[in-house]
Design an enzyme around this catalytic site. Sequence first.
Site, short mmCIF file in Angstrom:
data_model
loop_
_atom_site.label_atom_id
_atom_site.label_comp_id
_atom_site.label_asym_id
_atom_site.label_seq_id
_atom_site.Cartn_x
_atom_site.Cartn_y
_atom_site.Cartn_z
NE ARG A 83 -3.47 2.79 2.23
CZ ARG A 83 -4.36 2.99 3.13
NH1 ARG A 83 -4.74 2.08 4.06
NH2 ARG A 83 -4.74 4.29 2.89
NE ARG A 92 -7.65 3.94 -0.23
CZ ARG A 92 -7.64 4.31 1.03
NH1 ARG A 92 -8.13 3.58 1.95
NH2 ARG A 92 -7.39 5.49 1.24
CG ASP A 95 -7.99 1.57 4.64
OD1 ASP A 95 -7.33 1.67 5.15
OD2 ASP A 95 -9.24 2.02 4.53
CG ASP A 97 -10.03 1.85 7.87
OD1 ASP A 97 -8.67 2.12 7.99
OD2 ASP A 97 -10.93 2.03 7.20
N1 PH2 Z 1 -12.43 3.82 1.88
C1 PH2 Z 1 -12.10 5.02 1.73
C2 PH2 Z 1 -12.85 5.92 0.99
N2 PH2 Z 1 -13.68 5.71 0.00
N3 PH2 Z 1 -15.06 3.78 -0.83
C3 PH2 Z 1 -15.55 2.59 -0.63
N4 PH2 Z 1 -16.46 2.26 -1.54
N5 PH2 Z 1 -14.91 1.56 -0.08
C4 PH2 Z 1 -13.88 2.04 0.99
O1 PH2 Z 1 -13.35 1.03 1.51
C5 PH2 Z 1 -13.44 3.35 1.02
C6 PH2 Z 1 -13.97 4.17 0.09
C7 PH2 Z 1 -11.00 5.51 2.88
O2 PH2 Z 1 -10.36 4.43 3.42
MG MG Z 2 -10.73 3.42 5.52
MG MG Z 3 -7.12 2.76 6.99
#
Ligand code: PH2
Ligand code: MG
Ligand code: MG
Length: 165
Positions: A83, A92, A95, A97
Amino acid sequence: LESKVFLALGSNLGNKYKNLKNAEILLEEKGIRILKRSKIYITPPFGYTEQDDFLNECLIITTNLSPRELLNKIHEIEKGLKRKRKIHWGPRTIDIDILFYEDKIIDEEDLKIPHPGIPERDFVLRPLMDLDPDFIHPILKKRIKNLYSEIEDKCVPYDEHYILG
Ligand code: PH2
Ligand code: MG
Ligand code: MG
């Protein structure tokens, strides 16, 4: 004592499905046990919209790691999957979280639990509906199913059968 934690995974670069699966493998290799997986969803980009659709999923994991230790492990996994942090909210490979850590509330500059984006994000609330619709958000004191009922859901289930084999 093991803590129950909800994670959100997302990818919109390269082989998105493989990126999610590799992240799961790396989590388990680091001793993080995956208790339950949501379905995977195809989701339109939220925030910065000039980018490809995402694949998103959520996991329930159990771990002895503190929130801070878990965050460090997550950062290692994100680095391992190449990443690169360029555009804020931009494309990315992976990610990861932390959404909830039991019912803990943490408000630090780089670590906010529950994740502040949860109530407005269909790509998090829809998979959380698969995992535990009755889980209560420790700050908002609302169940996942109530938060979900307040948003528009644009998630499309991703049929994993097409890509297996
Ligand atoms: N993550 C983001 C910003 N926008 N949009 C979708 N559909 N899915 C994501 O995981 C995502 C995003 C920032 O982490
Ligand atoms: Mg995120
Ligand atoms: Mg994150």
